[in-house]
Design an enzyme around this catalytic site. Structure first.
Site: not given
Ligand code: GLA
Length: 392
Positions: A41-42, A128, A130, A132-134, A166, A178
């Site tokens: 993560e990150h 929203g 987490g 990653s729908s975007s 994005e 993502d």
């Protein structure tokens, strides 16, 4: 709901909206999944490793080219429409359309051309949470336009252009994980992605008697995007300090936990803790993959807990709701591992839970969360499935 029912629902709405102008032979359907991340993560924007997978919750576009220059975007779930000329990419109020406009902008930036099109899109990736729908929206539309207008893009182009959409149009400085997971996902496998070289390898995820369950805090703290950008800056600060001693360092990928420990004082707090977490997390992805090869899910679960500890105390991107949900699982013999997932400050925890105990687990978590936060906790059992595709 089953995938086939979701697709039928979106197609129904498409024909309701566009039935009169549509040529049904030209209507096509595309799918891009949401993603989970097992470990790492990150680390993506630090050029490290990540271990995501695409899941059986997805975004679908039912889409058809038009004879004119109009683009008509119809959001099935909101029942809202935004119409514009394909050459006019000014930013409208409807935030949901920024992903699609960002994709068209990237197509132009590559010197490619498209004509008008009309589409109804929707799906079952919770927004929203987490997952990653975007990224799924971006990859799905670009994949579809690539097919409709013969743009000649490969999956790597699709991933990179979606990430740029994005970064540049939507204005979120996300890494590449993502979009990569949504485009490259594979049935029952996790992807170890080297975010520096974009080399990737699939590792079968030996689910054995376990299931992956997401517990959705249903909160998104407003800190999320500002702190995300602050973490990126803190990592860069760490690199600029370490570069004085090791001029070849380009990112935290080139740094070990030992180097961070050696320069702890000069890095200062919190930069030293940020760098410690990232360098350890990059190593953790490698170790976790060895454990998958051995089929050792017990140790793998321990790594998930270690990641959470680091995100909570060193990287400081967790929040009380996420910590609460992870804490609930610690003494539960049915849970091998749990941690917050994604950017943080809300969204889901990911839990590796014994199949036979899943119902009890969900009940227990729901009851505890309701009592502590008065929120009915959504839980999603997810299966790892294939990435972006056309549905034929
Ligand atoms: C968000 C970003 C990703 C990644 C994760 C944290 O999901 O979009 O690029 O940085 O946070 O791992």
């Amino acid at each position: 709901m089953q995938q086939a029912d979701i697709i039928e629902g979106i197609k129904g709405k498409y024909f309701q909206k566009f039935g009169e102008t549509s040529n049904p032979d030209k209507v096509r359907t595309f799918r891009s999944p949401g993603r989970i991340n097992l470990i790492g993560e990150h680390t993506d924007y630090n050029n490290g490793f990540v271990l995501p997978a695409s899941v059986d919750k997805a975004v679908y576009f039912v889409i058809e080219p038009r004879e004119d220059d109009q683009v008509i975007l119809h959001a099935a779930d909101l029942d809202e429409t935004y119409t514009f000329n394909v050459n006019d990419l000014s930013k409208p109020d409807q935030a949901w359309s920024h992903y699609q406009l960002g994709i068209i902008e990237q197509i132009y930036k590559k010197g490619l051309k498209i004509g008008g099109f009309q589409t109804t899109f929707g799906g079952d990736v919770p927004v929203g949470a987490g997952l990653s729908s975007s990224a799924a929206l971006e990859c799905c539309l670009l994949f579809a336009l690539n097919e409709l207008f013969d743009l000649g893009l490969d999956r790597f182009n699709i991933v990179k252009m979606s990430q740029k959409a994005e970064n540049e149009y939507v204005g979120v400085q996300c890494g590449i994980m993502d979009q990569f997971a949504s485009a490259f996902g594979k049935e029952e496998s996790v992807i170890r992605l080297d975010c520096r070289s974009l080399e990737y390898e699939y590792f079968p995820f030996p689910m054995q008697d376990y299931l992956l369950v997401l517990c959705d805090t249903s909160v998104k703290h407003s800190l999320a995007s500002s702190e995300y950008n602050t973490r990126r800056l803190e990592c860069e600060k760490g690199i600029s300090i370490l570069k004085k001693y090791y001029p070849d360092i380009e990112s935290l990928r080139d740094v070990t936990p030992e180097i961070v420990a050696e320069h702890k004082d000069e890095l200062g707090d919190p930069v030293n803790r940020r760098c410690k977490f990232i360098t350890e997390e990059i190593q953790r992805v490698q170790d976790a993959c060895d454990l998958l090869v051995e089929g050792n899910l017990v140790e793998f679960g321990q790594k998930m807990y270690a990641t959470h500890q680091g995100l909570q105390h060193e990287y400081e991107v967790s929040c009380p709701e996420l910590d609460f949900l992870v804490d609930q699982t610690i003494n539960d013999p049915a849970v091998l591992g749990a941690r917050m997932m994604g950017g943080g400050f809300g969204g889901c925890t990911i839990n590796l839970v014994k199949k036979e105990a899943v119902d009890d687990f969900e009940q227990k978590m729901k009851a505890a969360y309701l009592q502590a936060y008065q929120i009915d906790l959504p839980c999603y059992k997810v299966k790892i499935t294939t990435g972006t595709e056309e549905i034929l």
